[in-house]
Design a protein around this motif. Sequence first.
Motif, PDB file in Angstrom:
ATOM      1  N   VAL A   1       3.562  -6.014  -5.514  1.00 20.78           N
ATOM      2  CA  VAL A   1       2.263  -4.814  -6.609  1.00 20.78           C
ATOM      3  C   VAL A   1       2.385  -3.296  -5.666  1.00 20.78           C
ATOM      4  N   LEU A   2       2.015  -2.157  -6.795  1.00 22.39           N
ATOM      5  CA  LEU A   2       2.150  -1.477  -5.781  1.00 22.39           C
ATOM      6  C   LEU A   2       0.655  -0.590  -5.929  1.00 22.39           C
ATOM      7  N   VAL A   3       0.008  -0.379  -4.823  1.00 20.76           N
ATOM      8  CA  VAL A   3      -0.936  -0.304  -4.684  1.00 20.76           C
ATOM      9  C   VAL A   3      -1.499   0.967  -4.211  1.00 20.76           C
ATOM     10  N   ASP A   4      -2.243   2.050  -5.530  1.00 26.40           N
ATOM     11  CA  ASP A   4      -2.775   3.482  -5.678  1.00 26.40           C
ATOM     12  C   ASP A   4      -1.526   4.267  -5.132  1.00 26.40           C
ATOM     13  N   PRO A   5       0.029   3.924  -5.591  1.00 29.40           N
ATOM     14  CA  PRO A   5       0.952   4.887  -6.113  1.00 29.40           C
ATOM     15  C   PRO A   5       0.967   6.229  -6.156  1.00 29.40           C
ATOM     16  N   PRO A   6       1.072   6.766  -5.650  1.00 30.02           N
ATOM     17  CA  PRO A   6       0.336   8.480  -5.580  1.00 30.02           C
ATOM     18  C   PRO A   6       2.418   9.310  -6.906  1.00 30.02           C
ATOM     19  N   PRO A   7       2.002   9.938  -6.716  1.00 36.10           N
ATOM     20  CA  PRO A   7       2.893  10.422  -7.939  1.00 36.10           C
ATOM     21  C   PRO A   7       4.032  10.573  -7.310  1.00 36.10           C
ATOM     22  N   ALA A   8       4.429  11.152  -5.699  1.00 40.55           N
ATOM     23  CA  ALA A   8       6.097  10.705  -5.301  1.00 40.55           C
ATOM     24  C   ALA A   8       6.384  10.182  -5.399  1.00 40.55           C
ATOM     25  N   VAL A   9       5.482   8.225  -5.465  1.00 40.10           N
ATOM     26  CA  VAL A   9       5.896   7.039  -5.812  1.00 40.10           C
ATOM     27  C   VAL A   9       6.284   7.159  -7.153  1.00 40.10           C
ATOM     28  N   THR A  10       4.926   8.195  -8.526  1.00 38.08           N
ATOM     29  CA  THR A  10       5.245   7.273  -9.801  1.00 38.08           C
ATOM     30  C   THR A  10       6.561   7.834 -10.465  1.00 38.08           C
ATOM     31  N   ARG A  11       6.273   9.014 -10.347  1.00 34.80           N
ATOM     32  CA  ARG A  11       7.846   9.955 -10.999  1.00 34.80           C
ATOM     33  C   ARG A  11       8.993   9.985 -10.378  1.00 34.80           C
ATOM     34  N   PRO A  12       9.734   9.091  -9.624  1.00 33.07           N
ATOM     35  CA  PRO A  12      10.414   8.776  -9.940  1.00 33.07           C
ATOM     36  C   PRO A  12      11.289   7.608 -10.349  1.00 33.07           C
ATOM     37  N   LEU A  13       9.947   6.768  -9.786  1.00 29.22           N
ATOM     38  CA  LEU A  13      10.370   5.510 -11.148  1.00 29.22           C
ATOM     39  C   LEU A  13       9.743   5.474 -12.618  1.00 29.22           C
ATOM     40  N   GLN A  14       9.406   6.105 -12.821  1.00 30.77           N
ATOM     41  CA  GLN A  14       9.295   6.427 -13.994  1.00 30.77           C
ATOM     42  C   GLN A  14       9.883   7.329 -14.612  1.00 30.77           C
ATOM     43  N   ALA A  15      10.796   8.090 -14.089  1.00 30.76           N
ATOM     44  CA  ALA A  15      12.722   8.233 -14.491  1.00 30.76           C
ATOM     45  C   ALA A  15      13.274   8.223 -14.103  1.00 30.76           C
ATOM     46  N   SER A  16      13.488   7.423 -13.548  1.00 22.48           N
ATOM     47  CA  SER A  16      14.535   6.141 -13.396  1.00 22.48           C
ATOM     48  C   SER A  16      14.794   4.857 -15.059  1.00 22.48           C
TER      49      SER A  16
ATOM     50  N   ASP B   1       0.431  -1.515   0.577  1.00 21.80           N
ATOM     51  CA  ASP B   1       0.210  -0.193   0.442  1.00 21.80           C
ATOM     52  C   ASP B   1       0.700   1.235   0.103  1.00 21.80           C
ATOM     53  N   ALA B   2       0.547   1.965  -0.884  1.00 18.35           N
ATOM     54  CA  ALA B   2       1.960   3.247  -1.212  1.00 18.35           C
ATOM     55  C   ALA B   2       1.369   4.245  -1.138  1.00 18.35           C
TER      56      ALA B   2
ATOM     57  N   GLU C   1      -5.519  -0.789  -8.224  1.00 21.68           N
ATOM     58  CA  GLU C   1      -6.388   0.058  -6.722  1.00 21.68           C
ATOM     59  C   GLU C   1      -6.916  -0.101  -5.744  1.00 21.68           C
ATOM     60  N   ALA C   2      -6.125   0.752  -5.275  1.00 22.13           N
ATOM     61  CA  ALA C   2      -7.478   0.246  -3.476  1.00 22.13           C
ATOM     62  C   ALA C   2      -8.493   0.077  -3.526  1.00 22.13           C
TER      63      ALA C   2
END
Length: 76
Positions: free
Chosen positions: A47-62, A17-18, A72-73
């Motif tokens: 599985v990442l549950v409902d990751p916010p932009p604070a999680v998705t952005r760095p993972l996408q950038a990397s 749960d992210a 989704e939760a």
Amino acid sequence: MTDLLLAEPGLRRLRLDARGVGYLNSAGISVLVQLEKLGRPRGVDLVLVDPPPAVTRPLQASGLWPRFAVEEAPGS
């Protein structure tokens, strides 16, 4: 994670749960990648549950974003 994998040999999916994560730095990314790497050879999806932009952005950038399943939760 190691204890969980040893205790639950039939485990196929680990939901993390992210929703409450407000910041993810390189140390946090490293932890997620290590969890994914531990599970992959055993057939366990992280599985990442409902990751916010604070999680998705760095993972996408990397370039690591495709390594993770997302869902989704319930009730979201």
